[in-house]
Design an enzyme around this catalytic site. Structure first.
Site, PDB file in Angstrom:
ATOM      1  N   LEU A 161       0.859  -1.185   0.000  1.00  0.00           N
ATOM      2  CA  LEU A 161       0.000   0.000   0.000  1.00  0.00           C
ATOM      3  C   LEU A 161       0.896   1.237   0.000  1.00  0.00           C
ATOM      4  O   LEU A 161       1.872   1.302   0.756  1.00  0.00           O
ATOM      5  CB  LEU A 161      -0.899   0.034   1.239  1.00  0.00           C
ATOM      6  N   ASP A 162       0.573   2.219  -0.833  1.00  0.00           N
ATOM      7  CA  ASP A 162       1.320   3.475  -0.835  1.00  0.00           C
ATOM      8  C   ASP A 162       1.191   4.161   0.522  1.00  0.00           C
ATOM      9  O   ASP A 162       0.193   3.952   1.244  1.00  0.00           O
ATOM     10  CB  ASP A 162       0.808   4.410  -1.925  1.00  0.00           C
ATOM     11  N   PRO A 163       2.156   4.998   0.891  1.00  0.00           N
ATOM     12  CA  PRO A 163       2.074   5.685   2.196  1.00  0.00           C
ATOM     13  C   PRO A 163       0.772   6.457   2.408  1.00  0.00           C
ATOM     14  O   PRO A 163       0.235   6.477   3.519  1.00  0.00           O
ATOM     15  CB  PRO A 163       3.278   6.633   2.161  1.00  0.00           C
TER      16      PRO A 163
END
Length: 291
Positions: free
Chosen positions: A34-36
């Site tokens: 998951l992206d930040p």
């Protein structure tokens, strides 16, 4: 195995490092980055279960997101710099906006596509190097379209027809919801990017069953790990006896009837021995979990 509801901010690897410390275990990984800026379900694996990550990563994923119209960005989400703009965009709930039917037709058209061009700032490789690294050096990156499957792309109820559009997505691994937002803007004769993203599910797991990151890191009572068998519960089960189990533990192939394909989870009684793949009339071990 642990289901974590990742908050906005930390990377997926940040979560893994934190869980590793909390559980005092060296071998900890995750299945599906998951992206930040994204939140939601992150499947964390510990110990021998880390060997099963690829069988989770290939499962369909579910998301809720917000598409913001008016401009694209360098990353196709809110983290990037604005690029192409459409100042004439009319919010969907105002006179002069696209009709509901137009929006739904655009969503259906994107869902029907079998390929997608990934965002330039992505983990896709260009000549052996991650695309995002080239972009950060100032290079212009053009990625080729890749096969994807979008199982579901719709407006959740109650429908939100404002300037920002809420969407619900179920898609194959490797699909970028950021790219869906970008393509939706273009399909509607405008520009758009993904303003927010939350992963709500992976395969049989739902974010409602996950623990918060704070809960996963609680020093007094860290959450108990879920059974390793959950990681392969979606695979067909192959039950073997003692003799076959010994062969499997030693990396030997097991006879299989014709007509099979793909992977199976191999069990002796209730013990998960590993995963095998059908190869030319045999079950070939691909992951062994012998302790």
């Amino acid at each position: 195995m642990l289901l974590v509801d990742k908050p906005r901010g930390p990377t997926s690897h940040d979560v893994v490092r934190a869980v590793r410390r909390a559980l005092d275990m060296k071998r900890v990984g995750h299945a599906g980055t998951l992206d930040p800026a994204a939140t939601g379900l992150l499947v964390v694996l510990a110990g021998r279960a880390t060997r099963l990550a690829r069988f989770i990563a290939q499962l369909p994923k579910r998301y809720s997101g917000t598409v913001r119209f008016g401009f694209e960005t360098t990353t196709d989400d809110a983290e990037g710099e604005p690029t192409l703009r459409d100042e004439a965009w009319v919010p969907l709930d105002l006179p002069g906006a696209r009709s509901h039917a137009e929006v739904e037709a655009a969503l259906a058209g994107i869902a029907a596509r079998s390929e997608q061009v990934p965002p330039p700032v992505s983990a896709k490789k260009v000549e052996g190097e991650r695309a995002y690294k080239r972009v950060r050096r100032g290079e212009t990156v053009t990625l080729e379209a890749v096969p994807v499957t979008i199982h579901r792309l719709e407006i959740p109820e109650p429908r939100d027809w404002g300037g920002d559009l809420a969407i619900a997505v179920e898609c194959s691994s490797g699909t970028y919801v950021r790219a869906i937002a970008r393509d939706l803007g273009r399909a509607l004769g405008s520009r758009a990017h993904l303003a927010s993203l939350r992963r709500t599910g992976i395969g049989p797991w739902d974010v409602r069953d996950a623990v918060s990151l704070d809960g996963a890191l609680a020093e007094t009572a860290p959450p108990a790990l879920r059974p390793m068998t959950e990681a392969v519960a979606h695979l067909p089960a192959l039950r073997v006896g003692a003799e076959e189990a010994t062969l499997f533990r030693h990396g030997r192939k097991l006879p299989a009837a014709e007509g099979h394909e793909g992977f199976v989870a191999v069990y002796q009684d209730s013990e998960l021995l590993g995963v095998a793949e059908f190869q030319g009339g045999t079950w070939a071990p691909v992951v062994g979990l012998a302790s």
